[in-house]
Scaffold this active site. Structure first.
Site, PDB file in Angstrom:
ATOM      1  N   LYS A   1       5.313   0.022  -1.583  1.00 57.72           N
ATOM      2  CA  LYS A   1       6.498  -0.001  -2.453  1.00 57.72           C
ATOM      3  C   LYS A   1       6.284   0.975  -3.610  1.00 57.72           C
ATOM      4  O   LYS A   1       6.135   0.600  -4.773  1.00 57.72           O
ATOM      5  CB  LYS A   1       6.759  -1.411  -2.958  1.00 57.72           C
ATOM      6  CG  LYS A   1       7.135  -2.384  -1.839  1.00 57.72           C
ATOM      7  CD  LYS A   1       7.315  -3.795  -2.358  1.00 57.72           C
ATOM      8  CE  LYS A   1       7.660  -4.743  -1.213  1.00 57.72           C
ATOM      9  NZ  LYS A   1       7.772  -6.154  -1.657  1.00 57.72           N
ATOM     10  N   THR A   2       6.272   2.244  -3.250  1.00 58.22           N
ATOM     11  CA  THR A   2       6.019   3.316  -4.205  1.00 58.22           C
ATOM     12  C   THR A   2       7.293   4.113  -4.457  1.00 58.22           C
ATOM     13  O   THR A   2       8.238   4.060  -3.682  1.00 58.22           O
ATOM     14  CB  THR A   2       4.916   4.255  -3.680  1.00 58.22           C
ATOM     15  OG1 THR A   2       5.284   4.706  -2.358  1.00 58.22           O
ATOM     16  CG2 THR A   2       3.572   3.543  -3.597  1.00 58.22           C
TER      17      THR A   2
END
Length: 285
Positions: free
Chosen positions: A137-138
């Site tokens: 989840k970047t």
């Protein structure tokens, strides 16, 4: 520290694209006040306490614009810094300093914020075997920087991308038809050197994953009592990872349950930036 070869191979393109986003044709403001190239310097000042991270990326931003630039740092990645600290001084073409300022600071602030938050989370796990992991989840096009910042903060990277490992999530299980079938298909397809991790949401799925021979069993969005029962059921036959609704406040109670890993998306998707600023620009020639 990101070494020079890694920087040029894996990072330069990201920085160049970010500079292109900020300069589509020219830097009008800089060209207005600095029509000719002159040498200068500027101070990098810390404006709040935290963990500094991204100094190599900060310096590389200016190197791309001006090969002759140099950054003299008073700290290194992973060091604690305090409000008011002189982190370092950037020297080079004033045009490059002015045009690269925001891009360099954006990387440094974002990476330092992630490293700072990660360090706070890691400290909560002191004394436990549980290892803190990041997730995918970047921020788009920021993954190499954000993943690096997590390690500087003291945590460990989960898989880097979809090519990096087998992680069968709920939709993979749905596509395969069952936990058992998903694991069987992964074992038949993936190279034997790949560990197979599978996401479970119920104790029934946990038992199925054990029987099918999963290497890592993710305990997803389970309450503490259910997670405790799952760890007892697994009994060391697979590694365990807690994921979902992981907060700083929950870390110690999760670790007390005895999971091997705890993954936390907040490290990269919710960390606030750390405030740093480029000040006192001086023309030296």
């Amino acid at each position: 520290m990101i070494n020079g070869v890694t920087m040029k191979i894996n990072v330069d393109d990201y920085i160049i694209n970010t500079l292109k986003e900020d300069i589509t044709s020219e830097d009008v403001s800089t060209n207005a006040v600095m029509p000719d190239s002159k040498q200068g310097k500027a101070d990098l000042i810390c404006k709040q306490d935290g963990i500094i991270c991204g100094l190599d990326v900060f310096e590389r931003t200016f190197k791309i614009l001006d090969e002759g630039s140099r950054f003299e740092a008073n700290f290194k990645d992973g060091d604690e810094v305090k409000k008011g600290d002189l982190i370092g001084v950037i020297y080079g073409d004033v045009k490059a300093i002015l045009s690269g300022e925001r891009t360099g600071l954006n990387y440094l602030q974002r990476m330092s914020g992630i490293a700072t938050m990660t360090r706070e989370y890691v400290n909560e796990l002191e004394g436990f075997k549980t290892v803190l992991l990041d997730t995918r989840k970047t921020t788009p096009n920021m993954r190499p920087f954000e993943k690096h910042a997590v390690t500087v903060g003291g945590a460990t990277n989960h898989r880097y991308n979809l090519s990096d490992g087998v992680l069968l999530k709920d939709n993979h299980i749905g596509a395969a038809g069952s936990v058992t079938r998903a694991i069987e298909m992964a074992k038949a397809y993936a190279p034997f050197v790949r560990k197979i991790e599978i996401e479970t949401e119920t104790l029934e799925q946990v038992q199925e994953a054990i029987d099918a021979g999963a290497d890592i069993i993710m305990l997803d969005n389970m309450d503490n009592d259910t997670m405790r029962k799952a760890v007892e059921m697994i009994d060391g036959r697979a590694q365990t990872e807690c994921s979902g609704n992981v907060t700083k406040a929950r870390l110690r109670e999760i670790a007390e349950i005895g999971v091997d890993f705890v993954s936390c998306g907040a490290l990269t998707h919710s960390a606030p930036i750390m405030d740093v600023s480029l000040k006192n620009l001086t023309v030296t020639d």
